[in-house]
Structure formats: C-alpha cells, structure tokens
Design a protein around this motif. Sequence first.
Motif, PDB file in Angstrom:
ATOM      1  N   ALA A  43     -49.205  42.222  16.628  1.00 49.31           N
ATOM      2  CA  ALA A  43     -48.272  42.934  17.509  1.00 49.31           C
ATOM      3  C   ALA A  43     -48.082  42.149  18.799  1.00 49.31           C
ATOM      4  N   SER A  44     -49.110  41.356  19.185  1.00 48.13           N
ATOM      5  CA  SER A  44     -48.997  40.617  20.429  1.00 48.13           C
ATOM      6  C   SER A  44     -47.979  39.483  20.342  1.00 48.13           C
ATOM      7  N   ALA A  45     -47.561  39.111  19.139  1.00 44.35           N
ATOM      8  CA  ALA A  45     -46.565  38.055  19.009  1.00 44.35           C
ATOM      9  C   ALA A  45     -45.241  38.466  19.646  1.00 44.35           C
ATOM     10  N   PHE A  46     -45.004  39.756  19.765  1.00 47.46           N
ATOM     11  CA  PHE A  46     -43.763  40.238  20.360  1.00 47.46           C
ATOM     12  C   PHE A  46     -44.026  41.047  21.618  1.00 47.46           C
ATOM     13  N   ALA A  47     -45.172  40.884  22.206  1.00 45.54           N
ATOM     14  CA  ALA A  47     -45.529  41.617  23.414  1.00 45.54           C
ATOM     15  C   ALA A  47     -44.945  40.929  24.647  1.00 45.54           C
ATOM     16  N   THR A  48     -45.062  41.612  25.766  1.00 47.49           N
ATOM     17  CA  THR A  48     -44.602  41.090  27.040  1.00 47.49           C
ATOM     18  C   THR A  48     -45.802  40.859  27.936  1.00 47.49           C
ATOM     19  N   ALA A  49     -45.897  39.687  28.513  1.00 47.30           N
ATOM     20  CA  ALA A  49     -46.949  39.361  29.469  1.00 47.30           C
ATOM     21  C   ALA A  49     -46.340  38.444  30.519  1.00 47.30           C
ATOM     22  N   LEU A  50     -46.226  38.951  31.736  1.00 46.52           N
ATOM     23  CA  LEU A  50     -45.602  38.185  32.819  1.00 46.52           C
ATOM     24  C   LEU A  50     -46.517  38.140  34.033  1.00 46.52           C
ATOM     25  N   ARG A  51     -46.520  37.009  34.713  1.00 52.09           N
ATOM     26  CA  ARG A  51     -47.165  36.871  36.007  1.00 52.09           C
ATOM     27  C   ARG A  51     -46.042  36.906  37.022  1.00 52.09           C
ATOM     28  N   LEU A  52     -46.075  37.904  37.901  1.00 54.43           N
ATOM     29  CA  LEU A  52     -45.015  38.111  38.888  1.00 54.43           C
ATOM     30  C   LEU A  52     -45.562  37.796  40.280  1.00 54.43           C
ATOM     31  N   THR A  53     -44.806  37.033  41.057  1.00 58.17           N
ATOM     32  CA  THR A  53     -45.234  36.642  42.395  1.00 58.17           C
ATOM     33  C   THR A  53     -44.101  36.889  43.379  1.00 58.17           C
ATOM     34  N   VAL A  54     -44.459  37.459  44.534  1.00 58.39           N
ATOM     35  CA  VAL A  54     -43.506  37.695  45.618  1.00 58.39           C
ATOM     36  C   VAL A  54     -44.035  37.002  46.862  1.00 58.39           C
ATOM     37  N   SER A  55     -43.204  36.204  47.505  1.00 59.48           N
ATOM     38  CA  SER A  55     -43.546  35.556  48.770  1.00 59.48           C
ATOM     39  C   SER A  55     -42.499  35.965  49.783  1.00 59.48           C
ATOM     40  N   GLY A  56     -42.939  36.503  50.873  1.00 56.68           N
ATOM     41  CA  GLY A  56     -41.991  36.911  51.895  1.00 56.68           C
ATOM     42  C   GLY A  56     -42.471  38.139  52.631  1.00 56.68           C
ATOM     43  N   PRO A  57     -41.554  38.913  53.142  1.00 54.45           N
ATOM     44  CA  PRO A  57     -41.941  40.038  53.983  1.00 54.45           C
ATOM     45  C   PRO A  57     -42.744  41.081  53.210  1.00 54.45           C
ATOM     46  N   ALA A  58     -43.566  41.791  53.943  1.00 53.78           N
ATOM     47  CA  ALA A  58     -44.347  42.877  53.349  1.00 53.78           C
ATOM     48  C   ALA A  58     -43.396  43.945  52.847  1.00 53.78           C
ATOM     49  N   PRO A  59     -43.785  44.719  51.849  1.00 51.33           N
ATOM     50  CA  PRO A  59     -42.882  45.731  51.316  1.00 51.33           C
ATOM     51  C   PRO A  59     -42.380  46.727  52.359  1.00 51.33           C
ATOM     52  N   ALA A  60     -43.178  47.051  53.383  1.00 50.35           N
ATOM     53  CA  ALA A  60     -42.761  48.056  54.368  1.00 50.35           C
ATOM     54  C   ALA A  60     -41.715  47.501  55.326  1.00 50.35           C
ATOM     55  N   THR A  61     -42.074  46.515  56.135  1.00 51.04           N
ATOM     56  CA  THR A  61     -41.138  45.976  57.117  1.00 51.04           C
ATOM     57  C   THR A  61     -41.679  44.711  57.762  1.00 51.04           C
ATOM     58  N   THR A  62     -40.813  43.945  58.326  1.00 45.63           N
ATOM     59  CA  THR A  62     -41.219  42.826  59.174  1.00 45.63           C
ATOM     60  C   THR A  62     -40.507  42.956  60.520  1.00 45.63           C
ATOM     61  N   ALA A  63     -40.233  44.183  60.906  1.00 48.04           N
ATOM     62  CA  ALA A  63     -39.548  44.430  62.177  1.00 48.04           C
ATOM     63  C   ALA A  63     -40.460  44.026  63.335  1.00 48.04           C
ATOM     64  N   PRO A  64     -39.851  43.673  64.467  1.00 48.07           N
ATOM     65  CA  PRO A  64     -40.673  43.301  65.628  1.00 48.07           C
ATOM     66  C   PRO A  64     -41.605  44.437  66.034  1.00 48.07           C
ATOM     67  N   SER A  65     -42.762  44.057  66.507  1.00 43.30           N
ATOM     68  CA  SER A  65     -43.723  45.042  66.979  1.00 43.30           C
ATOM     69  C   SER A  65     -43.332  45.472  68.390  1.00 43.30           C
ATOM     70  N   PRO A  66     -43.990  46.500  68.944  1.00 43.54           N
ATOM     71  CA  PRO A  66     -43.635  46.952  70.306  1.00 43.54           C
ATOM     72  C   PRO A  66     -43.771  45.866  71.370  1.00 43.54           C
ATOM     73  N   ASP A  67     -44.638  44.876  71.149  1.00 46.99           N
ATOM     74  CA  ASP A  67     -44.767  43.810  72.139  1.00 46.99           C
ATOM     75  C   ASP A  67     -43.774  42.677  71.891  1.00 46.99           C
ATOM     76  N   ALA A  68     -42.744  42.927  71.051  1.00 48.19           N
ATOM     77  CA  ALA A  68     -41.627  42.021  70.773  1.00 48.19           C
ATOM     78  C   ALA A  68     -42.019  40.795  69.953  1.00 48.19           C
ATOM     79  N   THR A  69     -43.134  40.852  69.261  1.00 46.32           N
ATOM     80  CA  THR A  69     -43.484  39.747  68.375  1.00 46.32           C
ATOM     81  C   THR A  69     -43.174  40.158  66.938  1.00 46.32           C
ATOM     82  N   VAL A  70     -42.809  39.185  66.173  1.00 50.98           N
ATOM     83  CA  VAL A  70     -42.522  39.445  64.763  1.00 50.98           C
ATOM     84  C   VAL A  70     -43.766  39.059  63.961  1.00 50.98           C
ATOM     85  N   PRO A  71     -44.293  40.000  63.183  1.00 49.41           N
ATOM     86  CA  PRO A  71     -45.478  39.650  62.398  1.00 49.41           C
ATOM     87  C   PRO A  71     -45.144  38.580  61.368  1.00 49.41           C
ATOM     88  N   SER A  72     -46.101  37.726  61.110  1.00 56.53           N
ATOM     89  CA  SER A  72     -45.859  36.668  60.132  1.00 56.53           C
ATOM     90  C   SER A  72     -45.821  37.274  58.726  1.00 56.53           C
TER      91      SER A  72
END
Length: 157
Positions: A43-72
């Motif tokens: 059955a594994s011959a037709f199975a799905t197996a993926l390695r997924l990678t995301v590089s970039g902003p965090a899922p919540a936000t990358t908005a500036p913080s109150p001290d006007a810095t943008v988190p990396s």
Amino acid sequence: MNAHLPAALLAAPFLAAPVVGAVPPGATDAPTAPAPAPAPASASAFATALRLTVSGPAPATTAPSPDATVPSAPAARSVTLRCDPAGGDHPRVEAACADLDASQGRVERASDTACVLLYDPVEVHAEGVWRGRPVSFTRQYGNTCELNARTGAVFAF
C-alpha cells in the motif's frame, strides 16, 4: 486464431502432467507446508510522504513591535506529511491530505482570494511523493495570506 493452437493446448496437459497425489520413489508421504502466498502489492507504493518547509515570517505576524523594531523572521520550520494513511507531525494532516487529493497532488492551486499588498516574503518547499509520484515544489510568496490562499492547509503549520 491459429487452428493448431487448440489442439496443442488440449494435448499439453497429457505430455508432462504429474499424477496428482503420486509420491515419487524414496519420498515420504508426510505433509509439507504449503508455499507462502505471494505478498500483496504494498500500500505504501501509492502513499504520500512529503517533507514541507516554510522560511519566512512567523504564522502570527511580523508587524513592528511597540518599540518600532521589526522582529527577525524565524528560522525555517519543517514538518512531515503522510497520507494513505494519515500521519506525520503536520498539525492539520487531514485537511492537508484532502487539499492535495482535491488538486490531484498539485501543491499550488488557483485562488481568487484578495490579500493585502504587504511585502513580507515567505518561501516554501515540498519534497517527496504523492501517491507514488515524485513531488518537488519551491515557491516564494509575497506574504502568508498569499501562501495560504494558494496552498490551503498544506503549508498551514
């Protein structure tokens, strides 16, 4: 059809057919274990197996913080997605597998969702197999809204 073929087929069993139940000289008539049945197709011959990678902003936000810095942007994060049967460490495995099935294994799909024109790039990569077919997908999106609209639950982690 060849006219001589039926006669050859009828004669063939009589040419070299062993007598059923006959024991060759010197052999015992002790029962032997039956030959193992051929293994079913994996059955594994037709199975799905993926390695997924995301590089970039965090899922919540990358908005500036109150001290006007943008988190990396955080380092790349990766998960494994398996379907047929569902598994891996993807947090929305059933939805991601359903999205891949609906698009016939294509990671990206058309979308008419309108996203804010905020440039906050996110890059994604998928590598592995979908139902036995190789998958290699890399794309950069302008922001997470565009990513989610174009890939559904596949990169929602």
